[in-house]
Design a protein around this motif. Sequence first.
Motif, PDB file in Angstrom:
ATOM      1  N   ASP A 168       0.839  -1.185   0.000  1.00 38.45           N
ATOM      2  CA  ASP A 168       0.000   0.000   0.000  1.00 38.45           C
ATOM      3  C   ASP A 168       0.881   1.245   0.000  1.00 38.45           C
ATOM      4  O   ASP A 168       2.039   1.193   0.369  1.00 38.45           O
ATOM      5  CB  ASP A 168      -0.885  -0.027   1.255  1.00 38.45           C
ATOM      6  N   VAL A 173       0.784   3.829   1.963  1.00 43.16           N
ATOM      7  CA  VAL A 173       1.024   4.453   3.257  1.00 43.16           C
ATOM      8  C   VAL A 173       2.513   4.364   3.563  1.00 43.16           C
ATOM      9  O   VAL A 173       3.119   3.314   3.442  1.00 43.16           O
ATOM     10  CB  VAL A 173       0.201   3.766   4.375  1.00 43.16           C
ATOM     11  N   GLY A 191       0.303   8.026   9.135  1.00 45.59           N
ATOM     12  CA  GLY A 191      -0.611   7.824   8.008  1.00 45.59           C
ATOM     13  C   GLY A 191      -1.362   6.513   8.122  1.00 45.59           C
ATOM     14  O   GLY A 191      -2.553   6.440   7.790  1.00 45.59           O
ATOM     15  N   LEU A 192      -0.707   5.485   8.602  1.00 47.39           N
ATOM     16  CA  LEU A 192      -1.365   4.193   8.783  1.00 47.39           C
ATOM     17  C   LEU A 192      -2.414   4.277   9.892  1.00 47.39           C
ATOM     18  O   LEU A 192      -3.523   3.754   9.748  1.00 47.39           O
ATOM     19  CB  LEU A 192      -0.331   3.118   9.103  1.00 47.39           C
ATOM     20  N   ARG A 224      -5.405   6.180   8.575  1.00 51.04           N
ATOM     21  CA  ARG A 224      -6.199   5.309   7.708  1.00 51.04           C
ATOM     22  C   ARG A 224      -7.051   4.342   8.522  1.00 51.04           C
ATOM     23  O   ARG A 224      -8.218   4.099   8.227  1.00 51.04           O
ATOM     24  CB  ARG A 224      -5.265   4.550   6.777  1.00 51.04           C
ATOM     25  N   GLY A 274     -10.129   5.901   9.671  1.00 52.84           N
ATOM     26  CA  GLY A 274     -10.985   6.423   8.625  1.00 52.84           C
ATOM     27  C   GLY A 274     -10.767   7.885   8.309  1.00 52.84           C
ATOM     28  O   GLY A 274     -11.653   8.571   7.822  1.00 52.84           O
TER      29      GLY A 274
END
Length: 71
Positions: free
Chosen positions: A56, A58, A63-64, A67, A70
């Motif tokens: 991915d 990220v 950032g993870l 995510r 949401g």
Amino acid sequence: WGVMAENFPVALKIGRPVALKATGAKPAFVVSECPLAREHIVQGMEGLEGGAQALDRVRHPIGLMARAYGM
């Protein structure tokens, strides 16, 4: 240091154990608090069979987490 052309092969060599472990784990994400370290790990994985094909985008732990919540 590791992004300079003359040091790049050494940087990949130093990161190879991490790339091997990461490739064996078949992760969906590779993140690091250091963006340059993350790129070296991914580049090392790409050089290994079965490495970084489906990672991915990220790139940073925050950032993870964003995510995951949401954001």
